[in-house]
Enzyme design. Sequence first.
Site, PDB file in Angstrom:
ATOM      1  N   GLY A  13       0.838  -1.208   0.000  1.00 13.19           N
ATOM      2  CA  GLY A  13       0.000   0.000   0.000  1.00 13.19           C
ATOM      3  C   GLY A  13       0.865   1.247   0.000  1.00 13.19           C
ATOM      4  N   ALA A  24      15.485  11.071  -1.082  1.00 14.90           N
ATOM      5  CA  ALA A  24      16.670  11.043  -0.212  1.00 14.90           C
ATOM      6  C   ALA A  24      17.656   9.982  -0.686  1.00 14.90           C
ATOM      7  CB  ALA A  24      16.240  10.764   1.228  1.00 14.90           C
ATOM      8  N   ARG A  74       0.849  -5.080  -5.151  1.00 19.34           N
ATOM      9  CA  ARG A  74       1.004  -6.214  -4.228  1.00 19.34           C
ATOM     10  C   ARG A  74       1.180  -7.420  -5.141  1.00 19.34           C
ATOM     11  NH1 ARG A  74      -0.548  -4.095   0.763  1.00 19.34           N
ATOM     12  NH2 ARG A  74      -2.263  -2.604   0.744  1.00 19.34           N
ATOM     13  N   ASP A 105       5.468  -4.919   5.946  1.00 18.01           N
ATOM     14  CA  ASP A 105       6.015  -6.251   6.244  1.00 18.01           C
ATOM     15  C   ASP A 105       6.089  -7.166   5.013  1.00 18.01           C
ATOM     16  OD1 ASP A 105       3.262  -6.414   6.222  1.00 18.01           O
ATOM     17  OD2 ASP A 105       3.088  -7.540   8.087  1.00 18.01           O
ATOM     18  N   THR A 127       4.421   2.690   5.442  1.00 21.03           N
ATOM     19  CA  THR A 127       3.024   2.232   5.521  1.00 21.03           C
ATOM     20  C   THR A 127       2.286   3.120   6.508  1.00 21.03           C
ATOM     21  OG1 THR A 127       1.542   0.490   6.316  1.00 21.03           O
ATOM     22  CG2 THR A 127       3.789   0.381   7.117  1.00 21.03           C
ATOM     23  N   ILE A 128       1.061   3.455   6.168  1.00 15.94           N
ATOM     24  CA  ILE A 128       0.302   4.349   7.058  1.00 15.94           C
ATOM     25  C   ILE A 128      -0.044   3.682   8.381  1.00 15.94           C
ATOM     26  CG2 ILE A 128      -0.723   5.709   5.190  1.00 15.94           C
ATOM     27  CD1 ILE A 128      -3.393   4.134   5.839  1.00 15.94           C
ATOM     28  N   ASP A 129       0.010   2.340   8.422  1.00 14.59           N
ATOM     29  CA  ASP A 129      -0.550   1.614   9.575  1.00 14.59           C
ATOM     30  C   ASP A 129       0.299   1.688  10.851  1.00 14.59           C
ATOM     31  OD1 ASP A 129      -2.467   0.847   7.774  1.00 14.59           O
ATOM     32  OD2 ASP A 129      -1.680  -1.171   7.492  1.00 14.59           O
ATOM     33  N   ASP A 131       2.365  -0.480  11.706  1.00 11.40           N
ATOM     34  CA  ASP A 131       2.101  -1.823  12.244  1.00 11.40           C
ATOM     35  C   ASP A 131       3.328  -2.728  12.214  1.00 11.40           C
ATOM     36  OD1 ASP A 131       2.267  -2.051   9.507  1.00 11.40           O
ATOM     37  OD2 ASP A 131       0.627  -3.485   9.329  1.00 11.40           O
ATOM     38  N   GLY A 172      -5.980   0.650   8.966  1.00 10.26           N
ATOM     39  CA  GLY A 172      -4.952   0.266   9.928  1.00 10.26           C
ATOM     40  C   GLY A 172      -4.733  -1.243   9.929  1.00 10.26           C
ATOM     41  N   ARG A 173      -5.418  -1.904   9.016  1.00 11.22           N
ATOM     42  CA  ARG A 173      -5.344  -3.373   8.919  1.00 11.22           C
ATOM     43  C   ARG A 173      -5.561  -4.009  10.289  1.00 11.22           C
ATOM     44  NH1 ARG A 173      -3.406  -6.226   4.425  1.00 11.22           N
ATOM     45  NH2 ARG A 173      -2.285  -4.450   3.613  1.00 11.22           N
ATOM     46  N   GLU A 224     -10.522  -0.652  11.283  1.00  7.65           N
ATOM     47  CA  GLU A 224     -11.096  -1.610  10.315  1.00  7.65           C
ATOM     48  C   GLU A 224     -10.819  -3.068  10.688  1.00  7.65           C
ATOM     49  OE1 GLU A 224      -9.217  -1.642   6.455  1.00  7.65           O
ATOM     50  OE2 GLU A 224      -7.231  -1.440   7.306  1.00  7.65           O
ATOM     51  N   ARG A 255     -24.898   7.786  12.316  1.00  5.70           N
ATOM     52  CA  ARG A 255     -24.407   7.600  10.941  1.00  5.70           C
ATOM     53  C   ARG A 255     -23.111   6.794  10.989  1.00  5.70           C
ATOM     54  NH1 ARG A 255     -28.674   9.383  10.401  1.00  5.70           N
ATOM     55  NH2 ARG A 255     -29.453  11.019   9.021  1.00  5.70           N
ATOM     56  N   HIS A 261      -9.643   4.596   1.645  1.00  2.00           N
ATOM     57  CA  HIS A 261      -8.373   4.984   1.007  1.00  2.00           C
ATOM     58  C   HIS A 261      -8.119   6.481   1.004  1.00  2.00           C
ATOM     59  CE1 HIS A 261      -8.808   0.854  -0.335  1.00  2.00           C
ATOM     60  NE2 HIS A 261      -7.516   0.858  -0.576  1.00  2.00           N
ATOM     61  N   ARG A 264      -5.028   7.408   2.732  1.00  8.01           N
ATOM     62  CA  ARG A 264      -3.694   7.047   2.229  1.00  8.01           C
ATOM     63  C   ARG A 264      -3.067   8.126   1.352  1.00  8.01           C
ATOM     64  NH1 ARG A 264      -3.742   0.957   0.882  1.00  8.01           N
ATOM     65  NH2 ARG A 264      -3.288   1.566  -1.248  1.00  8.01           N
TER      66      ARG A 264
HETATM   67  O1  F6P Z   1      -1.385  -1.380   4.727  1.00  8.47           O
HETATM   68  C1  F6P Z   1      -1.942  -0.197   4.334  1.00  8.47           C
HETATM   69  C2  F6P Z   1      -3.411  -0.348   4.089  1.00  8.47           C
HETATM   70  O2  F6P Z   1      -3.902   0.898   3.661  1.00  8.47           O
HETATM   71  C3  F6P Z   1      -4.238  -0.881   5.262  1.00  8.47           C
HETATM   72  O3  F6P Z   1      -4.524   0.130   6.199  1.00  8.47           O
HETATM   73  C4  F6P Z   1      -5.449  -1.432   4.541  1.00  8.47           C
HETATM   74  O4  F6P Z   1      -6.030  -2.478   5.283  1.00  8.47           O
HETATM   75  C5  F6P Z   1      -4.876  -1.948   3.271  1.00  8.47           C
HETATM   76  O5  F6P Z   1      -3.656  -1.275   3.055  1.00  8.47           O
HETATM   77  C6  F6P Z   1      -5.744  -1.731   2.055  1.00  8.47           C
HETATM   78  O6  F6P Z   1      -5.150  -2.336   0.975  1.00  8.47           O
HETATM   79  P1  F6P Z   1      -5.568  -2.102  -0.549  1.00  8.47           P
HETATM   80  O7  F6P Z   1      -5.048  -0.757  -0.949  1.00  8.47           O
HETATM   81  O8  F6P Z   1      -4.890  -3.208  -1.265  1.00  8.47           O
HETATM   82  O9  F6P Z   1      -7.063  -2.133  -0.599  1.00  8.47           O
END
Ligand code: F6P
Length: 361
Positions: A13, A24, A74, A105, A127-129, A131, A172-173, A224, A255, A261, A264
């Site tokens: 992602g 850099a 991916r 990862d 990665t934004i997560d 994680d 955030g996976r 999520e 609501r 996304h 991101r």
């Molecule tokens: O790992 C970054 C991330 O944005 C997660 O937060 C999310 O679960 C996943 O990627 C979404 O993946 P894709 O862009 O393949 O839908």
Amino acid sequence: MKIKKIGVLTSGGDAPGMNAVIRAVTDKAIDEGIEVVGIVGGYRGLIDNNIRRLDYQFISDIIGIGGTRLYSDRCKEFQTEEGMQKAVETCRINNIDAIIAIGGDGTFRGATDLTLHGVPTIGVTGTIDNDITATDYTVGFDTAMNTVLASLDKIKDTCESHARLAVVEVMGRDCGQIALMTGIAAGAIAVVIPEIEFDEDAALERILSARQKGKRGMVVVVSEGVYHTDENGNRIHYGEYFAKKVSEVTEIDVRFMRLGHLVRGGHPSLRDRLTASLMGVKAVELLIEGKSNIVVVEEDGRYVPMDIVFALTTDRMYKNKLQPGDLDRYNSTELDIMKAICDKRATEIKELYDVANSIAM
Ligand code: F6P
């Protein structure tokens, strides 16, 4: 071996700040007399021999741009021996001595495979997560959180006007840090993350009590990675379930929103540009020193090398995903370090979670 030419790629992602890492790495490497090529579309580009030269012109204005100008993917084929052989051949025919791989990862698993196949590789976290357990910080996290926060502030405006409650799901996976930190910063009435069991009854009581005390607008931030399983075994995202639940047990107008996304994209924040720049420079320095199979991690404000396999194993330890034999190669000191890293993260998350709950009214 003296490094003469390196390849840079972004994989998985995308994350704001990836371009700043590319910049850099390219700038530092060219200054050191090393030629730089970009591998277009992550590991897919290595398999397809999709390579382009990186120069000062390419990096001239990318530091503040979101996404990745080298594109990402991916790539499942890269996980096969056939795909790996094609990637190694691409490096051979292009005289690429080493790779810097920016991602999460999955990217690092690819990087260590590539090193095992004879192409020295260094990882930089993107990665934004946030994680990756072995590093305090991953490039993209701060920008993503600021985007979430800006969205929550806007949602709160309309919730306040209409006396509504918004349940907002954020990315955030399997990691709840984006939800947790933005929840605190937005004054959420509840935060739901995968790492800590959610006390649904207590949250519902808090929501009702807040309404009785006159609170109009409320937000609940849900990661999520949390799910609800109903009596028939159907699994739905917890945020969707909880929005219905609040609506059923209270008279509040609710609501549900999924930011998805949206989070991101966008211009990287100062924190992300800075970290990206420092990690990118460090990665090139490590390659020049002859290191490989390393990921650059942030440890208490310093940017330091860590063996990729050690980092990935630590990550699996934290996420309870260890495979048989994973720990066999490590001595007791190394295992203690791994455990300390996991404990540190668990403690930080627990402390933040307690704060989130203690000021959630
Ligand atoms: O790992 C970054 C991330 O944005 C997660 O937060 C999310 O679960 C996943 O990627 C979404 O993946 P894709 O862009 O393949 O839908």
